[in-house]
Design a protein around this motif. Structure first.
Motif, PDB file in Angstrom:
ATOM      1  N   GLY A 126      40.341  45.123  34.666  1.00  0.00           N
ATOM      2  CA  GLY A 126      40.075  43.712  34.406  1.00  0.00           C
ATOM      3  C   GLY A 126      41.312  42.833  34.426  1.00  0.00           C
ATOM      4  O   GLY A 126      41.207  41.615  34.538  1.00  0.00           O
ATOM      5  N   ALA A 127      42.489  43.426  34.326  1.00  0.00           N
ATOM      6  CA  ALA A 127      43.722  42.645  34.269  1.00  0.00           C
ATOM      7  C   ALA A 127      44.062  41.997  35.604  1.00  0.00           C
ATOM      8  O   ALA A 127      44.657  40.924  35.642  1.00  0.00           O
ATOM      9  N   ASN A 128      43.692  42.633  36.701  1.00  0.00           N
ATOM     10  CA  ASN A 128      44.073  42.138  38.024  1.00  0.00           C
ATOM     11  C   ASN A 128      42.921  41.503  38.786  1.00  0.00           C
ATOM     12  O   ASN A 128      43.029  41.297  39.994  1.00  0.00           O
ATOM     13  N   VAL A 129      41.840  41.190  38.111  1.00  0.00           N
ATOM     14  CA  VAL A 129      40.667  40.657  38.808  1.00  0.00           C
ATOM     15  C   VAL A 129      40.976  39.322  39.478  1.00  0.00           C
ATOM     16  O   VAL A 129      40.590  39.088  40.622  1.00  0.00           O
ATOM     17  N   PHE A 130      41.692  38.437  38.796  1.00  0.00           N
ATOM     18  CA  PHE A 130      41.997  37.130  39.362  1.00  0.00           C
ATOM     19  C   PHE A 130      42.868  37.244  40.605  1.00  0.00           C
ATOM     20  O   PHE A 130      42.597  36.625  41.634  1.00  0.00           O
ATOM     21  N   TYR A 153      39.786  49.420  40.386  1.00  0.00           N
ATOM     22  CA  TYR A 153      39.422  50.556  39.540  1.00  0.00           C
ATOM     23  C   TYR A 153      40.435  51.685  39.593  1.00  0.00           C
ATOM     24  O   TYR A 153      40.389  52.594  38.774  1.00  0.00           O
ATOM     25  N   LEU A 154      41.360  51.652  40.532  1.00  0.00           N
ATOM     26  CA  LEU A 154      42.416  52.655  40.570  1.00  0.00           C
ATOM     27  C   LEU A 154      43.482  52.391  39.508  1.00  0.00           C
ATOM     28  O   LEU A 154      44.226  53.298  39.149  1.00  0.00           O
ATOM     29  N   THR A 155      43.576  51.171  39.026  1.00  0.00           N
ATOM     30  CA  THR A 155      44.574  50.853  38.008  1.00  0.00           C
ATOM     31  C   THR A 155      44.065  51.261  36.629  1.00  0.00           C
ATOM     32  O   THR A 155      42.875  51.533  36.447  1.00  0.00           O
ATOM     33  N   SER A 156      44.975  51.278  35.666  1.00  0.00           N
ATOM     34  CA  SER A 156      44.589  51.680  34.315  1.00  0.00           C
ATOM     35  C   SER A 156      43.725  50.621  33.620  1.00  0.00           C
ATOM     36  O   SER A 156      42.872  50.951  32.818  1.00  0.00           O
ATOM     37  N   ASP A 157      43.966  49.328  33.931  1.00  0.00           N
ATOM     38  CA  ASP A 157      43.171  48.244  33.357  1.00  0.00           C
ATOM     39  C   ASP A 157      42.583  47.420  34.507  1.00  0.00           C
ATOM     40  O   ASP A 157      43.235  46.500  35.002  1.00  0.00           O
ATOM     41  N   LEU A 192      34.315  45.442  48.464  1.00  0.00           N
ATOM     42  CA  LEU A 192      34.303  46.858  48.090  1.00  0.00           C
ATOM     43  C   LEU A 192      35.716  47.443  48.037  1.00  0.00           C
ATOM     44  O   LEU A 192      36.047  48.200  47.124  1.00  0.00           O
ATOM     45  N   LEU A 193      36.557  47.070  48.989  1.00  0.00           N
ATOM     46  CA  LEU A 193      37.922  47.576  49.027  1.00  0.00           C
ATOM     47  C   LEU A 193      38.719  47.108  47.813  1.00  0.00           C
ATOM     48  O   LEU A 193      39.376  47.919  47.143  1.00  0.00           O
ATOM     49  N   PHE A 194      38.648  45.831  47.497  1.00  0.00           N
ATOM     50  CA  PHE A 194      39.420  45.327  46.368  1.00  0.00           C
ATOM     51  C   PHE A 194      38.835  45.768  45.030  1.00  0.00           C
ATOM     52  O   PHE A 194      39.566  45.898  44.049  1.00  0.00           O
ATOM     53  N   SER A 195      37.538  46.016  44.975  1.00  0.00           N
ATOM     54  CA  SER A 195      36.957  46.591  43.757  1.00  0.00           C
ATOM     55  C   SER A 195      37.470  48.012  43.549  1.00  0.00           C
ATOM     56  O   SER A 195      37.803  48.413  42.428  1.00  0.00           O
ATOM     57  N   PHE A 196      37.541  48.763  44.623  1.00  0.00           N
ATOM     58  CA  PHE A 196      38.074  50.121  44.551  1.00  0.00           C
ATOM     59  C   PHE A 196      39.535  50.101  44.111  1.00  0.00           C
ATOM     60  O   PHE A 196      39.958  50.906  43.280  1.00  0.00           O
ATOM     61  N   LEU A 197      40.325  49.171  44.673  1.00  0.00           N
ATOM     62  CA  LEU A 197      41.730  49.067  44.280  1.00  0.00           C
ATOM     63  C   LEU A 197      41.876  48.665  42.810  1.00  0.00           C
ATOM     64  O   LEU A 197      42.783  49.127  42.129  1.00  0.00           O
TER      65      LEU A 197
END
Length: 138
Positions: free
Chosen positions: A40-44, A34-38, A27-32
């Motif tokens: 999907g770019a930082n999912v990995f 979604y705070l970025t503009s993209d 949940l924490l990393f999902s929230f982080l």
């Protein structure tokens, strides 16, 4: 396990703590993300950090729940083994749910190293040396 606690109680508390840390970190990393503009770019990168953090905490919790009755080597071994078993079970569950997706075997060494470091932080048994008192005399 600690001699004061029962084994089923210690195992259930350990499993509950591990599951809750995994859920909270996702949940924490999902929230982080979604705070970025993209997002999907930082999912990995976020998934690697989340997995390493979860397994670090899992190794620490497992080694801590075993208690001071065992040596540091035994606690580290159990911490790493529990993490590897959880990772293999997660991979099989993921393959059953998503059969066409590839399996990330490269995560097992990352998880094992994280759990190793986490269980090393529990530390060694503290041994206290009794001092002999010198008799007071003339």
């Amino acid at each position: 396990m600690n001699k004061t606690n029962s084994i089923p109680r210690s195992l259930s508390l350990c499993a509950l703590a591990i599951a809750s840390t995994r859920i909270l970190s996702v949940l924490l990393f999902s929230f982080l993300a979604y705070l970025t503009s993209d997002p999907g770019a930082n999912v990995f990168a976020y998934s690697l950090i989340c997995k390493a953090l979860c397994d670090f905490l899992c190794g620490y919790i497992t080694a801590r729940s075993i208690g001071n009755d065992f040596s540091l080597t035994t606690r580290v071994f159990f911490g790493v083994v529990v993490v590897i078993i959880l990772n293999v079970a997660e991979m099989f569950a993921g393959k059953l749910i998503f059969p066409r997706q590839s399996t990330a075997f490269y995560m097992i060494p990352i998880s094992a190293v994280s759990a190793f470091v986490g269980s090393l932080l529990v530390g060694r048994k503290k041994s206290y040396k009794k001092r002999k008192r010198r008799p007071r005399g003339k």
